[in-house]
Design a protein around this motif. Structure first.
Motif, PDB file in Angstrom:
ATOM      1  N   TYR A  16     -32.269 -40.051  21.447  1.00 35.60           N
ATOM      2  CA  TYR A  16     -31.562 -40.497  20.252  1.00 35.60           C
ATOM      3  C   TYR A  16     -32.376 -40.246  18.996  1.00 35.60           C
ATOM      4  CZ  TYR A  16     -29.145 -43.462  16.937  1.00 35.60           C
ATOM      5  OH  TYR A  16     -28.480 -43.905  15.839  1.00 35.60           O
ATOM      6  N   THR A 129     -37.184 -35.518  11.336  1.00 36.95           N
ATOM      7  CA  THR A 129     -35.886 -35.915  10.813  1.00 36.95           C
ATOM      8  C   THR A 129     -36.079 -36.928   9.695  1.00 36.95           C
ATOM      9  OG1 THR A 129     -35.670 -37.730  12.415  1.00 36.95           O
ATOM     10  CG2 THR A 129     -34.804 -35.585  13.072  1.00 36.95           C
ATOM     11  N   LYS A 132     -30.302 -39.951   9.404  1.00 34.42           N
ATOM     12  CA  LYS A 132     -29.466 -39.400  10.469  1.00 34.42           C
ATOM     13  C   LYS A 132     -28.864 -38.049  10.112  1.00 34.42           C
ATOM     14  CE  LYS A 132     -28.157 -43.933  12.307  1.00 34.42           C
ATOM     15  NZ  LYS A 132     -27.030 -44.839  12.664  1.00 34.42           N
TER      16      LYS A 132
END
Length: 533
Positions: A16, A129, A132
């Protein structure tokens, strides 16, 4: 039971947290996902690579490769960093960052030419990252190497390290046996929603399901591009604008550097059902500026929903357009047949005359790939045939051809060839086994006559209109065998010990060139470096 549950939660959290992580494209890495990507139970868009952002299922599968053989019981910092983890790794609720040192140290011997070969590469990768929606990746390499005889001859002839950049000493010492170069890539990705993904990069792209691509491959050097990817149900649509370099054309001035050219690309991939996928491709290449500095980027190619060939015609056809089709069909539970067709120029009335009209420029691919061959788990296979007629991808000058940095944007051989190849991979824990065999036949230029293999040669230098057939010219047979055995140390950045060997033969009526080489080294990264040409 609690330990197993904790392990599953740990794996899920890893997936995730890095769902948008950018995994650079490498055939050897991606083919290990064949079971997931080409299963009869799945419907993925497999022909657009690298996979970024919007295909979260695939990126999670790719992430799973980064945990092969890891042992969570290792507690010391040294063993964790050496075998399990990135050198620097930060996982936060709102962002994640990793940093790695990427060595590529090899020593070898070209026995056919009595040359000791070596490679000394120090590199890095940084990825992560932000929230999101944002993901980023950058890599850079400082390199010195001494190649075997045929690669040294290639560099000396083209003044380019295959797939990368020019040798730093090409102008002051073009015949220096030691080559020295630097190379870098960077990608920034923004996934706006489930429909749109925007990517700004200096890297490579690949279209197709095979090892080669006759539409857009990762053969040539990295280039700057901006890409928009749209997903609507079972349809994925990509539009990309890119800038390429042409070291072959005279520079307008020293301050302007190498001459530039632009490319616009459209590709639509339609998953008809779980078995069948169809794709439609078009592109156009145009030069950045002429000797007077006019034109530059052409705004008429900006519309992402327009047929590029039509615009090229409206511009009085000064540019180089290419059309293409792709298809794949899951023939059986562990095997998929795939193919591509490229049309550079096409005159229907000339095709069926059989006279070998020069402007019937086309290429095609047909292949079969799959997994668990002979019911052996993790034994992946590929069998592929590629062919291109003379003068395909070429144009009036190298500023308009389908190439970048003196190399092809499609197949590394260029044109005027037929090629058969097969690749087999097997993974057993941390051990990896790789075998590849190529046979190609192509026609080289002879006695100063252009037979259409070299895409950098102007097609205006041909000496006739008819009589051009595939492999015409100095007919040359090419054989290539490549075998490798590796032991994976750290899957996070593909750090491994690797023992490899190649046997290469190029033979025609003028002579035979053979290469037998063995190498051993500590290697890393996921980049493709092609040597099978």
């Amino acid at each position: 039971m609690k330990k197993k549950l904790f392990g599953l939660l740990l794996v899920f959290s890893t997936f995730y947290a890095s769902a948008q992580q950018i995994i650079p494209y490498s055939y050897n890495q991606y083919q290990r996902l064949n079971r997931s990507l080409y299963s009869l139970d799945t419907r993925f868009h497999t022909s657009l690579k690298p996979v970024i952002g919007d295909d979260t299922t695939i990126t999670r599968e790719l992430d799973s490769l980064l945990t092969i053989g890891t042992d969570q019981t290792r507690n010391s910092w040294v063993t964790r960093k050496l075998f399990n983890e990135h050198l620097v790794e930060i996982n936060h609720e709102d962002y994640s960052v990793y940093i790695d040192f990427l060595p590529d140290f090899q020593i070898g011997k070209d026995f056919s030419h009595a040359i000791t070969t070596w490679n000394n590469t120090r590199g890095y990768q940084i990825g992560g990252t932000i929230g999101k929606k944002f993901s980023f990746y950058s890599s850079g390499f400082e390199n010195q190497a001494r190649f075997n005889a045929y690669l040294t001859n290639y560099v000396n002839t083209k003044n380019i390290i295959p797939g990368m950049v020019n040798d730093k000493y090409v102008l002051v010492a073009p015949r220096r046996t030691t080559k020295d170069w630097a190379y870098a890539t960077a990608v920034l990705n923004y996934t706006a929603n489930k429909y749109f993904t925007f990517t700004l990069g200096h890297d490579k792209n690949f279209i197709g399901d095979g090892y080669r691509s006759i539409l857009l491959s990762d053969v040539s050097a990295a280039y700057p591009y901006f890409k928009i990817t749209t997903t609507l149900g079972n349809v994925k649509y990509m539009v990309m604008w890119a800038q390429f370099q042409d070291p072959l054309s005279p520079q307008l001035s020293f301050d302007n550097g190498f001459r530039k050219k632009w490319g616009a690309f459209h590709y639509l991939d339609w998953n008809v059902n779980n078995r069948l996928s169809l794709g439609f491709f078009d592109s156009v290449i145009w030069q950045d500026a002429d000797e007077k500095g006019k034109r530059g980027f052409d705004a008429s190619y900006l519309n992402p929903a327009i047929f590029l060939r039509t615009i090229e015609g409206m511009n009085n056809s000064p540019d180089n357009a290419l059309l293409g089709l792709t298809a794949k069909y899951k023939l059986f539970s562990n095997g998929t047949v795939y193919g591509q067709l490229a049309l550079d120029e096409f005159t229907a009335k000339e095709v069926f005359t059989g006279k070998g009209y020069w402007a019937n420029k086309s290429a095609y691919q047909l292949g079969l790939k799959g997994f668990d061959a002979f019911k052996v788990p993790n034994l992946n296979y590929l069998v592929e045939f590629n062919a291109a007629r003379p003068f395909t991808y070429s144009s009036r000058s190298s500023l308009l051809n389908y190439g970048n940095y003196s190399e092809a944007l499609a197949h590394p051989i260029g044109a005027n060839f037929r090629e058969f190849l097969t690749i087999w991979n097997y993974q057993l824990g941390r051990w990896g086994f790789y075998g590849q065999g190529n046979y190609a036949q192509y026609g080289l230029d002879q006695n100063g006559v252009n037979f259409g293999k070299d895409i950098n040669e102007s097609y205006d230098t041909r000496n006739q209109q008819y009589g051009y057939h595939t492999t015409g010219g100095l007919k040359t047979n090419f054989y290539y065998l490549d075998g490798r055995v590796s032991y994976l140390l750290n899957p996070k950045y593909n750090l491994r010990f690797e023992l490899g060997g190649i046997i290469r033969t190029e033979k025609n009526s003028l002579g035979t060139d053979r290469t037998g080489q063995i190498t051993f080294g500590l290697r890393s990264t996921f980049r493709n470096i092609y040597q099978d040409f």
